[in-house]
Scaffold this motif. Structure first.
Motif, PDB file in Angstrom:
ATOM      1  N   TYR A 467     -24.259  -8.052  -3.757  1.00 37.35           N
ATOM      2  CA  TYR A 467     -25.451  -8.415  -4.420  1.00 37.35           C
ATOM      3  C   TYR A 467     -26.233  -6.923  -4.487  1.00 37.35           C
ATOM      4  N   LEU A 468     -26.288  -6.389  -5.674  1.00 38.78           N
ATOM      5  CA  LEU A 468     -26.893  -5.063  -5.968  1.00 38.78           C
ATOM      6  C   LEU A 468     -28.411  -5.279  -5.908  1.00 38.78           C
ATOM      7  N   PRO A 469     -29.209  -4.352  -5.363  1.00 45.74           N
ATOM      8  CA  PRO A 469     -30.637  -4.506  -5.219  1.00 45.74           C
ATOM      9  C   PRO A 469     -31.120  -3.858  -6.407  1.00 45.74           C
ATOM     10  N   LYS A 470     -32.291  -4.243  -6.657  1.00 45.32           N
ATOM     11  CA  LYS A 470     -32.926  -3.690  -7.659  1.00 45.32           C
ATOM     12  C   LYS A 470     -32.893  -2.153  -7.712  1.00 45.32           C
ATOM     13  N   TYR A 471     -33.724  -1.430  -8.724  1.00 47.04           N
ATOM     14  CA  TYR A 471     -33.769  -0.075  -8.911  1.00 47.04           C
ATOM     15  C   TYR A 471     -34.507   0.732  -7.549  1.00 47.04           C
ATOM     16  N   LEU A 472     -33.713   1.555  -6.930  1.00 46.47           N
ATOM     17  CA  LEU A 472     -34.223   2.462  -5.949  1.00 46.47           C
ATOM     18  C   LEU A 472     -33.987   3.981  -6.151  1.00 46.47           C
ATOM     19  N   SER A 473     -35.002   4.695  -5.813  1.00 48.84           N
ATOM     20  CA  SER A 473     -34.951   6.110  -6.123  1.00 48.84           C
ATOM     21  C   SER A 473     -35.255   7.115  -5.090  1.00 48.84           C
ATOM     22  N   THR A 474     -34.810   8.305  -5.042  1.00 49.45           N
ATOM     23  CA  THR A 474     -35.372   9.477  -4.370  1.00 49.45           C
ATOM     24  C   THR A 474     -35.733  10.523  -4.792  1.00 49.45           C
ATOM     25  N   GLU A 475     -36.071  10.416  -6.090  1.00 50.48           N
ATOM     26  CA  GLU A 475     -36.537  11.504  -7.010  1.00 50.48           C
ATOM     27  C   GLU A 475     -37.793  12.072  -6.708  1.00 50.48           C
ATOM     28  N   TRP A 476     -38.562  11.322  -6.076  1.00 50.79           N
ATOM     29  CA  TRP A 476     -39.767  12.272  -5.386  1.00 50.79           C
ATOM     30  C   TRP A 476     -39.861  12.306  -3.733  1.00 50.79           C
ATOM     31  N   CYS A 477     -38.949  12.386  -3.128  1.00 49.85           N
ATOM     32  CA  CYS A 477     -38.794  12.466  -1.660  1.00 49.85           C
ATOM     33  C   CYS A 477     -39.354  14.140  -1.530  1.00 49.85           C
ATOM     34  N   ASN A 478     -39.034  14.907  -2.457  1.00 48.23           N
ATOM     35  CA  ASN A 478     -39.283  16.237  -1.878  1.00 48.23           C
ATOM     36  C   ASN A 478     -40.622  16.827  -2.531  1.00 48.23           C
ATOM     37  N   LYS A 479     -41.360  15.977  -3.257  1.00 45.64           N
ATOM     38  CA  LYS A 479     -42.727  16.197  -3.914  1.00 45.64           C
ATOM     39  C   LYS A 479     -43.922  16.223  -2.858  1.00 45.64           C
ATOM     40  N   THR A 480     -44.693  17.415  -2.501  1.00 50.20           N
ATOM     41  CA  THR A 480     -45.775  17.290  -1.833  1.00 50.20           C
ATOM     42  C   THR A 480     -46.767  16.538  -2.215  1.00 50.20           C
ATOM     43  N   ALA A 493     -36.103   0.013 -14.159  1.00 50.04           N
ATOM     44  CA  ALA A 493     -35.353  -0.743 -13.199  1.00 50.04           C
ATOM     45  C   ALA A 493     -34.139  -1.574 -14.028  1.00 50.04           C
ATOM     46  N   THR A 494     -33.277  -2.051 -13.280  1.00 55.41           N
ATOM     47  CA  THR A 494     -32.208  -2.875 -13.832  1.00 55.41           C
ATOM     48  C   THR A 494     -32.271  -4.317 -13.076  1.00 55.41           C
ATOM     49  N   PRO A 495     -32.597  -5.467 -13.616  1.00 50.88           N
ATOM     50  CA  PRO A 495     -32.477  -6.547 -12.886  1.00 50.88           C
ATOM     51  C   PRO A 495     -31.326  -6.891 -12.443  1.00 50.88           C
ATOM     52  N   LEU A 496     -30.989  -7.940 -11.261  1.00 50.89           N
ATOM     53  CA  LEU A 496     -29.937  -8.273 -10.948  1.00 50.89           C
ATOM     54  C   LEU A 496     -29.441  -9.383 -11.577  1.00 50.89           C
ATOM     55  N   ALA A 501     -23.654  -8.443 -10.215  1.00 49.52           N
ATOM     56  CA  ALA A 501     -23.736  -8.811  -8.913  1.00 49.52           C
ATOM     57  C   ALA A 501     -22.358  -8.588  -8.232  1.00 49.52           C
ATOM     58  N   GLY A 502     -21.154  -8.584  -8.743  1.00 51.30           N
ATOM     59  CA  GLY A 502     -20.040  -8.415  -8.431  1.00 51.30           C
ATOM     60  C   GLY A 502     -19.173  -9.592  -8.023  1.00 51.30           C
ATOM     61  N   GLY A 503     -17.939  -9.229  -7.696  1.00 49.52           N
ATOM     62  CA  GLY A 503     -17.205 -10.353  -7.513  1.00 49.52           C
ATOM     63  C   GLY A 503     -16.686 -11.137  -8.717  1.00 49.52           C
ATOM     64  N   GLY A 504     -16.258 -10.629  -9.924  1.00 47.97           N
ATOM     65  CA  GLY A 504     -16.309 -11.427 -10.818  1.00 47.97           C
ATOM     66  C   GLY A 504     -14.689 -12.114 -10.855  1.00 47.97           C
ATOM     67  N   ASN A 505     -13.844 -11.412  -9.926  1.00 48.33           N
ATOM     68  CA  ASN A 505     -12.389 -12.098  -9.707  1.00 48.33           C
ATOM     69  C   ASN A 505     -12.409 -13.094  -8.682  1.00 48.33           C
ATOM     70  N   VAL A 506     -13.685 -13.376  -7.968  1.00 43.18           N
ATOM     71  CA  VAL A 506     -13.571 -14.313  -6.938  1.00 43.18           C
ATOM     72  C   VAL A 506     -14.168 -15.784  -7.369  1.00 43.18           C
ATOM     73  N   PHE A 507     -13.539 -16.779  -7.139  1.00 46.19           N
ATOM     74  CA  PHE A 507     -13.640 -18.097  -7.489  1.00 46.19           C
ATOM     75  C   PHE A 507     -15.384 -18.486  -7.152  1.00 46.19           C
ATOM     76  N   TRP A 508     -15.875 -19.127  -8.037  1.00 42.67           N
ATOM     77  CA  TRP A 508     -17.243 -19.180  -8.063  1.00 42.67           C
ATOM     78  C   TRP A 508     -18.106 -19.957  -6.851  1.00 42.67           C
ATOM     79  N   LEU A 509     -17.170 -20.729  -6.279  1.00 42.10           N
ATOM     80  CA  LEU A 509     -17.474 -21.622  -5.143  1.00 42.10           C
ATOM     81  C   LEU A 509     -17.585 -20.622  -3.848  1.00 42.10           C
ATOM     82  N   PHE A 510     -17.125 -19.507  -3.974  1.00 41.14           N
ATOM     83  CA  PHE A 510     -17.298 -18.481  -2.857  1.00 41.14           C
ATOM     84  C   PHE A 510     -18.291 -17.352  -3.306  1.00 41.14           C
ATOM     85  N   ARG A 511     -18.948 -17.499  -4.201  1.00 40.65           N
ATOM     86  CA  ARG A 511     -20.000 -16.445  -4.512  1.00 40.65           C
ATOM     87  C   ARG A 511     -21.216 -17.190  -4.762  1.00 40.65           C
TER      88      ARG A 511
END
Length: 584
Positions: A467-480, A493-496, A501-511
């Motif tokens: 399961y991919l998380p929603k959008y995360l960033s480190t763009e402003w870590c170095n900003k004072t 942000a890209t909604p899940l 989500a991954g696992g397209g080749n796995v049978f749906w019951l196991f996802r």
């Protein structure tokens, strides 16, 4: 981030809080009447509504939940907050379906119902599954806050975890249910105050509610009504709502520790009030935890601590955040860790008391000679509490080595919990169900849900599904200067969705999302139980006592009310009530 350690006042707070817990245990152990199992387990059935409600909330508000729920919102958004509606629905269902039956029977352990309704084999299966679940779960309860405590004190986890466990074992063993209920109430009050303080400081630290709303909206965290029926999505309205109803029914309505507390209240009407109060306060606690997740996202908007390498696991983000804000507000860190330990010890004490009761009444007492005194029984139970507590201490050292297996355990809870909830529901809602059908149902459900969960975890282990998380960033870590970071342009942000989500080749019951596991286990038990009951039905099957069926089903099916002339199903088993007339 600067290293923040406990101050002298923090240590004093710990000593004072746990000293009070021990004093409560000593008081009820030495000054109260704890010589009988009824006094030890049910507080003499004279407990009040409010402390029981607070004890229930405290025992379900573990440190694991306080840490993992905000982290869930931080990573995947507010869709998980729909569980609040599930908790409320659970409270209604418990008041009308389960509680009236348990409260009327006044059983020593909840699994006695399964022996009355079906037979002893079904009861022992349910008791065994409950014991396995608790033995695996309890070490993790105390492990989570101990890990956070180690981060802010430098004291070794292998030292502080056993000390806290021994304190909890002490007042649980000495004081019984009364000590647990009142220490739970005390500890929950401390935890609630802690959450309120951290919430206020957190809101101020990020610029107020408006800033939180804007950041969360920009990061696509404000998701509440994703009604996509796809069961493979991590969180949708349906998966969280339906899944939380079944999960919370398992945690409260048919859980031995939950039923034990409701049964300690003398009147059914008062027990229902306690259930309502519990639902309200539990929902409030979940609202605070979910909103804390939005504060976390706003605090680290543009500078994700996990991606930046400041933490190694997402579950560390809450202690990281509290320690971060504690730099400006000394004492908050110690208060928060104390709150985590309060909830953990509430959960631990609750289950220690109940596990000892289940182990004694279901497995040990039937093997003892007849005529054993109540005082002897009470002493045996106290010894069992100590032994189980020490096993828990030993398992903490194992938990430190589990790593990613922590997530596997939550799936294991559904393997055992769903089928057991199905057994109670089958017995209370379907008078046609018999013991052979119940056995077929629980075994079939255990096998199928185990295959689903284990195979799913195999695919997760090999990274076939994720399961991919929603959008995360480190763009402003170095900003004072991050004073206006919310209004800066960032990658949207890209909604899940199922496509990422991954696992397209796995049978749906196991996802299938883990939210449905408890529901699947319950439904499978009921379905196979009914089919098995129909196939194995015999003419000489005993008539089911209507007192064992939920009152709403009795009215719906127009079943005759119990009388001493009918429904002799319970005559074959000796129980705590004196005569069959005690059920009237």
């Amino acid at each position: 981030m600067e290293d923040v350690r406990f101050l002298a006042i923090d240590y004093l707070l710990f000593i004072f809080m746990f000293g009070l817990s021990c004093i409560v245990g000593i008081y009820f152990g030495c000054c109260g009447n704890q010589s009988t199992t009824a006094e030890y387990f049910l507080g003499g059935k004279k407990m009040k509504v409010f402390p029981i409600s607070m004890s229930l909330v405290a025992s379900t508000l573990s440190g694991i939940g306080l840490i993992s729920l905000p982290a869930e919102v931080y990573m995947h958004g507010m869709q998980i907050s729909v569980m609040i509606f599930g908790v409320i629905t659970m409270g209604v269902l418990n008041n009308y379906l389960y509680m009236p039956v348990f409260h009327r029977l006044k059983l020593s352990t909840v699994n006695d119902y399964l022996e009355i309704r079906f037979d002893r084999v079904i009861k022992l299966i349910a008791s065994f599954l409950y014991l396995i679940t608790c033995i695996l779960f309890l070490p993790l309860v105390i492990y989570a806050p101990s890990l956070a405590f180690t981060q802010v004190t430098g004291i070794q986890l292998h030292l502080i975890a056993p000390i806290m466990s021994v304190i909890c074992i002490f007042y649980t063993t000495i004081g019984g249910l009364k000590a647990i209920v009142w220490t739970d109430t005390l500890q929950f009050s401390i935890t609630l105050c802690t959450l309120a303080i951290v919430l206020v400081i957190g809101i101020c630290s990020v610029g107020g509610p408006k800033t939180i709303w804007e950041a969360s909206e920009s990061g696509d965290r404000l998701e509440f009504f994703n009604v996509d029926p796809n069961p493979t999505l991590r969180c949708t309205f349906w998966s969280v709502f339906v899944g939380s109803i079944f999960t919370w029914l398992g945690f409260v309505a048919i859980n031995p520790s939950g039923v034990q507390r409701f049964s300690s209240i003398p009147k059914l009407e008062d027990a229902k009030k306690a259930s309502i109060i519990f639902s309200v306060f539990a929902s409030l606690a979940k609202v605070i935890s979910c909103f804390s997740g939005l504060i976390l996202y706003t605090k680290y908007y543009g500078c994700d601590p996990l991606s930046a390498g400041y933490i190694t696991k997402i579950d560390q983000i809450v202690p990281y955040y509290v320690t971060d804000i504690a730099k400006q507000t000394p004492g908050v860190s110690g208060l928060f860790i104390a709150g985590l330990f309060s909830t953990a010890m509430s959960t631990l004490s609750t289950h220690l008391n109940t596990v000892a009761g289940v182990l004694y009444l279901d497995f040990i007492k039937p093997t003892l000679r007849r005529g054993i005194s109540e005082q002897a029984s009470s002493n045996i139970i106290k010894v069992l509490t100590i032994v189980i507590g020490l096993v828990n201490v030993g398992m903490i050292f194992v938990a430190d080595k589990l790593g990613s297996l922590f997530e596997l355990f939550h799936s294991a809870q559904a393997i055992t919990g769903g089928p057991v909830l199905g057994l109670f529901t089958l017995g209370m809602l379907f008078p046609c169900a018999n013991r052979r059908g119940a056995l077929i149902g629980v075994i079939s459900s255990l096998l199928l849900i185990s295959i689903i969960i284990i195979q799913t975890q195999v695919h997760v282990w090999h990274s076939d599904t994720r399961y991919l998380p929603k959008y995360l960033s480190t763009e402003w870590c170095n900003k004072t200067d991050r004073s206006d970071f919310i209004h800066q342009e960032m990658t949207p942000a890209t909604p899940l969705t199922s496509s990422n989500a991954g696992g397209g080749n796995v049978f749906w019951l196991f996802r299938i999302t883990f939210h449905y596991y408890y529901c699947i286990g319950t439904v499978l038990t009921i379905l196979f139980g009914l089919i098995g009951s129909i196939i194995t039905r015999k003419k000489d099957d005993p008539e089911v006592n209507p007192s064992l069926i939920s009152p709403c089903m009795v009215r719906l099916l127009s079943l005759p009310q119990y009388s001493t002339e009918k429904g002799r199903r319970m005559d074959v088993i000796k129980y705590n009530f004196r005569t069959m007339d005690d059920l009237d």
